[in-house]
Design a protein around this motif. Structure first.
Motif, PDB file in Angstrom:
ATOM      1  N   VAL A  66      -3.172  22.660  18.493  1.00 44.74           N
ATOM      2  CA  VAL A  66      -3.604  21.874  19.653  1.00 44.74           C
ATOM      3  C   VAL A  66      -5.017  22.298  20.071  1.00 44.74           C
ATOM      4  N   GLY A  67      -5.233  23.607  20.171  1.00 44.11           N
ATOM      5  CA  GLY A  67      -6.559  24.109  20.531  1.00 44.11           C
ATOM      6  C   GLY A  67      -7.613  23.764  19.494  1.00 44.11           C
ATOM      7  N   ARG A  68      -7.271  23.893  18.219  1.00 44.50           N
ATOM      8  CA  ARG A  68      -8.231  23.608  17.149  1.00 44.50           C
ATOM      9  C   ARG A  68      -8.643  22.144  17.147  1.00 44.50           C
ATOM     10  N   ARG A  69      -7.678  21.250  17.345  1.00 46.77           N
ATOM     11  CA  ARG A  69      -7.987  19.819  17.339  1.00 46.77           C
ATOM     12  C   ARG A  69      -8.784  19.406  18.573  1.00 46.77           C
ATOM     13  N   TYR A  70      -8.481  20.036  19.710  1.00 46.87           N
ATOM     14  CA  TYR A  70      -9.230  19.713  20.925  1.00 46.87           C
ATOM     15  C   TYR A  70     -10.667  20.179  20.802  1.00 46.87           C
ATOM     16  N   GLY A  71     -10.835  21.416  20.372  1.00 51.55           N
ATOM     17  CA  GLY A  71     -12.166  21.924  20.086  1.00 51.55           C
ATOM     18  C   GLY A  71     -12.898  22.507  21.277  1.00 51.55           C
ATOM     19  N   TYR A  72     -13.617  23.556  21.015  1.00 47.94           N
ATOM     20  CA  TYR A  72     -14.398  24.255  22.030  1.00 47.94           C
ATOM     21  C   TYR A  72     -15.435  23.331  22.661  1.00 47.94           C
ATOM     22  N   GLU A  73     -16.028  22.451  21.854  1.00 47.49           N
ATOM     23  CA  GLU A  73     -17.100  21.586  22.326  1.00 47.49           C
ATOM     24  C   GLU A  73     -16.639  20.622  23.414  1.00 47.49           C
ATOM     25  N   ARG A  74     -15.368  20.224  23.380  1.00 46.73           N
ATOM     26  CA  ARG A  74     -14.854  19.248  24.341  1.00 46.73           C
ATOM     27  C   ARG A  74     -14.254  19.910  25.579  1.00 46.73           C
TER      28      ARG A  74
END
Length: 200
Positions: A66-74
């Motif tokens: 979930v965290g990987r798909r959401y991404g730090y950038e977003r």
């Protein structure tokens, strides 16, 4: 409270997956009571640790993904909008990113021993793109140690099955309640640094 033991090892695996997807499901209760069953000769100590650890690993991968798909950038718009409820600002996220890049592995390992935190830690690991195999290795090692301790405690307690079954649940409930109260206190007392600076 312990009818789920009738589900066998698959039930233990499934509950440990859920424990890492839905934090209120307590591994302390699941694995220690299963350890008591092992102490009574109804289950295998090594197999309990194995299936419990596999369940932890699979459950943690859910929030990591979930965290990987959401991404730090977003993440920044969410922090700007919901910072009060998250009790953090973007500067805090940047600090976390720097810390995690340096100490992410050992942090994931240590958080495996903390109620609720062992689930939450998977999210920043995914958000900050911690390498998959590194995350999996550290979370599996931490889970194996924690599950061994829990099963060992249950095994040692052995025949005190009914007593421990009634004793563990209130303790776990109290720990979860304290964690919720700590969060509410932080939300109520949290102040934005930017707003504080603007009022000076």
């Amino acid at each position: 409270m312990t009818n789920w033991l009738d589900w066998g090892y698959f039930g233990i695996f499934l509950l440990m997956v859920l424990e890492n997807v839905i934090p209120p499901v307590p591994s302390e209760l699941i694995m220690s009571v299963a350890g008591i069953a092992a102490g009574q000769g109804r289950m295998s100590f090594p197999l309990l640790v194995l299936v419990g650890t596999l369940g932890c690993a699979v459950g943690n991968l859910f929030w990591y993904e979930v965290g990987r798909r959401y991404g730090y950038e977003r993440l920044r718009p969410a922090v700007d909008r919901w910072g009060r409820w998250l009790t953090l600002e973007w500067e805090d996220v940047e600090k976390l990113r720097r810390f995690f890049h340096r100490w992410g592995g050992i942090t994931v390992f240590i958080f495996r021993f903390m109620p609720i935190g062992r689930t939450v830690i998977s999210i920043p690991a995914g958000l900050l793109r911690m390498p998959f195999w590194r995350f999996l290795i550290y979370t599996t090692l931490g889970s194996a140690v924690w599950n061994t301790i829990l099963v060992g405690v249950g095994y040692w307690l052995g025949t005190n099955f009914e007593t421990v079954d009634h004793w563990i649940a209130p303790v776990v409930t109290a720990v979860v309640a304290l964690a919720v109260l700590a969060y509410l206190w932080r939300v109520l007392t949290w102040k934005s640094r930017h707003r504080t600076d603007e009022t000076r």
